[in-house]
Design a protein around this motif. Structure first.
Motif, PDB file in Angstrom:
ATOM      1  N   UNK A 136      -2.471   7.381   4.260  1.00  0.00           N
ATOM      2  CA  UNK A 136      -2.615   6.028   4.606  1.00  0.00           C
ATOM      3  C   UNK A 136      -4.026   5.438   4.196  1.00  0.00           C
ATOM      4  N   UNK A 137      -4.656   6.160   3.728  1.00  0.00           N
ATOM      5  CA  UNK A 137      -6.136   5.381   3.481  1.00  0.00           C
ATOM      6  C   UNK A 137      -6.113   4.294   2.597  1.00  0.00           C
ATOM      7  N   UNK A 138      -5.316   4.245   1.526  1.00  0.00           N
ATOM      8  CA  UNK A 138      -5.223   2.900   0.688  1.00  0.00           C
ATOM      9  C   UNK A 138      -4.020   1.971   1.117  1.00  0.00           C
ATOM     10  N   UNK A 197      -8.148   0.945  -2.779  1.00  0.00           N
ATOM     11  CA  UNK A 197      -6.725   0.684  -2.460  1.00  0.00           C
ATOM     12  C   UNK A 197      -6.330  -0.107  -3.828  1.00  0.00           C
ATOM     13  N   UNK A 198      -5.206   0.342  -4.234  1.00  0.00           N
ATOM     14  CA  UNK A 198      -4.693  -0.599  -5.474  1.00  0.00           C
ATOM     15  C   UNK A 198      -3.912  -1.951  -5.324  1.00  0.00           C
ATOM     16  N   UNK A 199      -4.379  -2.802  -6.399  1.00  0.00           N
ATOM     17  CA  UNK A 199      -3.646  -3.844  -6.409  1.00  0.00           C
ATOM     18  C   UNK A 199      -3.206  -4.200  -7.888  1.00  0.00           C
ATOM     19  N   UNK A 227      -5.271  -5.802   8.966  1.00  0.00           N
ATOM     20  CA  UNK A 227      -5.399  -5.688   7.263  1.00  0.00           C
ATOM     21  C   UNK A 227      -6.834  -5.353   6.900  1.00  0.00           C
ATOM     22  N   UNK A 228      -6.882  -4.571   6.019  1.00  0.00           N
ATOM     23  CA  UNK A 228      -8.494  -4.416   5.178  1.00  0.00           C
ATOM     24  C   UNK A 228      -8.905  -5.630   4.889  1.00  0.00           C
ATOM     25  N   UNK A 258      -4.367   7.364  -2.510  1.00  0.00           N
ATOM     26  CA  UNK A 258      -5.033   8.046  -1.344  1.00  0.00           C
ATOM     27  C   UNK A 258      -6.503   7.821  -1.360  1.00  0.00           C
ATOM     28  N   UNK A 259      -7.019   7.246  -2.309  1.00  0.00           N
ATOM     29  CA  UNK A 259      -8.480   7.123  -2.364  1.00  0.00           C
ATOM     30  C   UNK A 259      -9.013   5.953  -1.481  1.00  0.00           C
ATOM     31  N   UNK A 260      -9.750   6.338  -0.434  1.00  0.00           N
ATOM     32  CA  UNK A 260      -9.884   5.180   0.682  1.00  0.00           C
ATOM     33  C   UNK A 260     -10.833   4.138   0.057  1.00  0.00           C
TER      34      UNK A 260
END
Ligand SMILES: [Zn+2]
Length: 733
Positions: free
Chosen positions: A199-201, A88-90, A252-253, A83-85
């Motif tokens: 949804x932030x991440x 975004x985890x990969x 997409x981000x 949830x950290x904007x």
């Protein structure tokens, strides 16, 4: 659809990597402390966020928390708060090799293929629609040179290759694409998506803009819903139908800032769109931000044509397409280093604080011992054990250095003397400068020297003389001697292990008694001209009473005390330095020539004996019975089950014979320093007892029955060892 040769091929800006120093530091400690030579791949997590600056792309970043705390839990990724904007985890995988050679020898193509296969499988199974973070994966291969603090590494961001490639119909800033109302609604919807912790991440999403200009953002898994009421209709025709009424985009981000290229994550997204939803004309939104808010001037909207790739991977001439379940698309993605296909290298040695660097480097050799030679080496007990060195001469200097080499970090040196011109050559902590102006106090000079060698050592110097039996105290000095006794008592109580390293026999008496009283580890090292004895004293005769005020300070000592009380009756106590004596300690320097007063020894003797003394301590600390461990012999093959080998009671060596032997001596009931009579008397009368022992030469012998023993012995005219003592240079053994 055939590729129109006139349309440009859609080109993507590659992902760029950034690694925080904290990542390398954590990897180093993980390697040293936990992984050892294990080269198993480790699940790690990278982070990225939408581009947030018109001139700078965002990177895929590795931080300390990218690594798992416990890599043995290979299956689970690092525990991260979602949830950290900005993170975004990969999901990624790290292959850290043991040597530079194996780093270079890694088969990068097959690793890339394996990783892209995971992406492909997640696309085909629908998992990537549930968790769109799975669409981007990365690979990191590395070699950590822990001696030089340099790290060789290479990232790959696997991207499935569309074949034929996607072609570009249109690409513009999003602000030029939408009407003012649509843009406003879209910005608001994006900001809401970015600000909600759920949804932030989530970096891939669906955007629809209704005919009333209202924008809606949905998860990929809501694809069917987007198509209208979730009806099971062929998506392709449905999409065409809805396209007339709504504007539909794949969002997409986008970490990239370039005005003419979408970023790398779009590649696998297109593969998903093409293979799962069978769409040939894709309209995408490359979402970018400015100061934390949607920036449609920076964001791009593009239209691309893709066709379901037919594949060219056939081995036998048969053309396999994406619909073939066995087929895995080709992948690209090894990161270039300034345009070249080479690995990167970063050296952290210079950017690190030298003191910290020294601390890390100091532990390196010890931690390396745990990889293969000594996995059970307990570095935390070594770094926390508090050692008191009584005597900072030839032996004290050498013992202190050896302790530091073993990772001991808390060292107190006690000595009353000053550094003289004759000292530096043998006393390894001193130099010529320490001898000037009358000589520095040894206790202080030694501590400074230790800190010069290793700045973070917790060394302390105590300037005081040890009260000794046979050195009577004039009445006017009684108070200060008693103060010294009390101080020594406190010092021993607040340490875990005591080394007796003075050059006279009688100066070891009070420390021996105090150690026996509190069950502290005591190790004696004494030198003759060409022979030495190193011994560990047994536990005290009465157990640990816990009435020492500093008890709580030392968990180790308390543990030793408990052990002593519960197991003490199991076997005979080991003896102390005085147990074999039949005389109480007296003034051994009286009536002696200079060569007899000073310990005239072969120079190699002190380093040998000091090193053995420290090895003995390390053995005790690693033995499950600690101070109570029975004495073992060199020939005890059965009892040498400990990783460090046998734990002897005494080691006696001779340089004239170049020989060394291990001995066991049990405690004596009439020992003047450690028998229960003496310890009980000390507990009962405290300093009065000590003063009496110091002032009255025969008091200890009377108390312990030695006087009686000698009387009866002399009537048998036995040839006691002590009778030869006066003519023997080897006074200390
Ligand atoms: Zn004894």
């Amino acid at each position: 659809m055939a590729v129109n040769e006139n349309r440009p091929v859609l080109q993507f800006a590659p992902f760029q990597s950034a690694v925080d120093e904290g990542f390398w530091q954590k990897l180093s400690s993980l390697k040293l402390d936990t992984l050892g030579i294990d080269q198993s791949p480790i699940s790690i997590t990278g982070f990225y966020a939408p581009c947030s600056h018109a001139q700078v792309s965002n990177h895929l970043t590795l931080l300390a928390e990218s690594l798992p705390s416990d890599p043995s839990e290979q299956l689970s990724s690092p525990v991260l708060s979602r949830g950290n904007r900005n993170r975004c985890p990969v999901p990624g995988i790290l292959y850290n090799t043991n040597t530079l050679e194996s780093f270079h020898a890694i088969d990068k193509q097959s690793l890339l293929k394996a990783e892209s296969k995971k992406i492909w499988e997640d696309i085909r199974s629908g998992k990537a629609e549930e968790d769109s973070a799975l669409l981007s994966r990365f690979l990191l291969i590395s070699f950590a040179d822990l001696k030089k603090w340099s790290f060789h590494y290479w990232f790959a961001f696997p991207a499935l290759v569309l074949d034929p490639p996607a072609t570009l119909v249109d690409l513009r800033p999003a602000s030029q694409w939408f009407s003012v109302e649509e843009a406003e609604s879209l910005s608001a919807a994006c900001n809401e998506w970015r600000n909600s912790s759920s949804t932030a991440d989530v970096p891939f999403f669906l955007v629809s803009i209704a005919s009333n200009s209202r924008a809606t953002i949905r998860h990929l898994r809501d694809w069917e819903v987007c198509q209208g009421d979730g009806q099971k209709v062929r998506p392709k025709s449905l999409f065409a139908f809805f396209e007339k009424f709504i504007l539909f985009l794949f969002g997409l981000y986008d970490p990239c800032h370039l005005p003419n290229n979408p970023g790398w994550p779009l590649r696998n997204f297109l593969a998903l769109i093409c293979s799962r939803w069978n769409i040939e004309k894709v309209r995408f939104l490359c979402y970018r931000e400015n100061r934390g808010f949607a920036d449609l001037g920076l964001s791009l909207v593009g239209e691309a044509l893709i066709s379901v790739p037919q594949g060219r991977a056939a081995e036998n001439g048969v053309c396999l397409g994406w619909r073939d379940p066995q087929f895995v698309p080709n992948a690209v993605g090894w990161e270039l280093n300034r345009g070249k296909k080479v690995s990167r290298c970063i050296t952290l040695a210079q950017s690190m604080d030298p003191t910290r660097l020294a601390t890390t480097a100091a532990d390196l050799n010890l931690k390396l011992m745990r990889w293969r030679a000594l996995p059970s080496l307990n570095l935390s007990i070594l770094s926390s054990v508090k050692c008191l060195l009584i005597g900072a001469g030839t032996l004290g200097c050498q013992v202190a250095r050896m302790l530091m080499a073993w990772g001991v970090r808390k060292i107190t040196l006690l000595d009353s003397g000053r550094v003289s011109m004759s000292n530096p050559l043998r006393q390894s902590l001193y130099t010529f400068d320490d001898c000037l102006n009358g000589g520095d106090l040894k206790a202080k000079a030694a501590v400074e020297s230790l800190k010069r060698i290793f700045p973070t050592v917790e060394a302390e110097g105590v300037v005081m003389a040890i009260p000794m039996p046979g050195h009577p105290v004039p009445t006017q000095e009684e108070d200060s001697v008693l103060e010294d006794c009390k101080r020594l008592e406190d010092l021993i109580a607040s340490h875990d292990a005591v080394f007796l390293l003075t050059d006279t026999r009688e100066s070891r008496w009070l420390p021996t008694l105090l150690c026996a009283n509190t069950n502290k580890i005591a190790i004696t090292t004494a030198l003759g001209f060409d022979s030495f004895v190193v011994m560990r004293h047994g536990a005290g005769p009465l157990g640990f009473t816990g009435d020492i005020k500093d008890e709580a300070e030392s968990a180790l000592s308390a543990a030793m005390g408990d052990l002593s009380q519960t197991d003490r009756d199991g076997g005979r106590r080991l003896g102390c330095y005085f147990c074999n004596d039949v005389v109480a300690p007296i003034d051994s320097t009286a009536n002696r020539t200079l060569d007899q007063q000073c310990t005239v020894t072969r120079p190699g003797l002190a380093p040998i004996a000091s090193a053995l003394a420290v090895e003995l301590l390390v053995g005790i600390l690693h033995h499950p019975d600690g101070i109570l461990a029975a004495g073992e012999f060199a020939s005890d093959s059965e009892s040498s089950e400990q990783p460090l080998g046998i734990l002897p009671h005494q080691i006696r060596g001779s340089l004239s014979q170049f020989s060394q032997m291990t001995l066991v001596g049990h405690s004596s009931n009439s020992c003047t320093a450690c028998c229960s009579t003496v310890v009980s008397e000390y507990r009962k009368r405290g300093m009065d007892f000590v003063l009496q022992a110091i002032n009255h030469p025969t008091y200890l012998e009377d108390l312990t029955g030695l006087t009686e023993l000698m009387k009866s012995a002399s009537s048998f005219k036995l040839d006691w060892d002590y009778e030869t003592d006066d003519d023997d240079n080897v006074v200390e053994i």
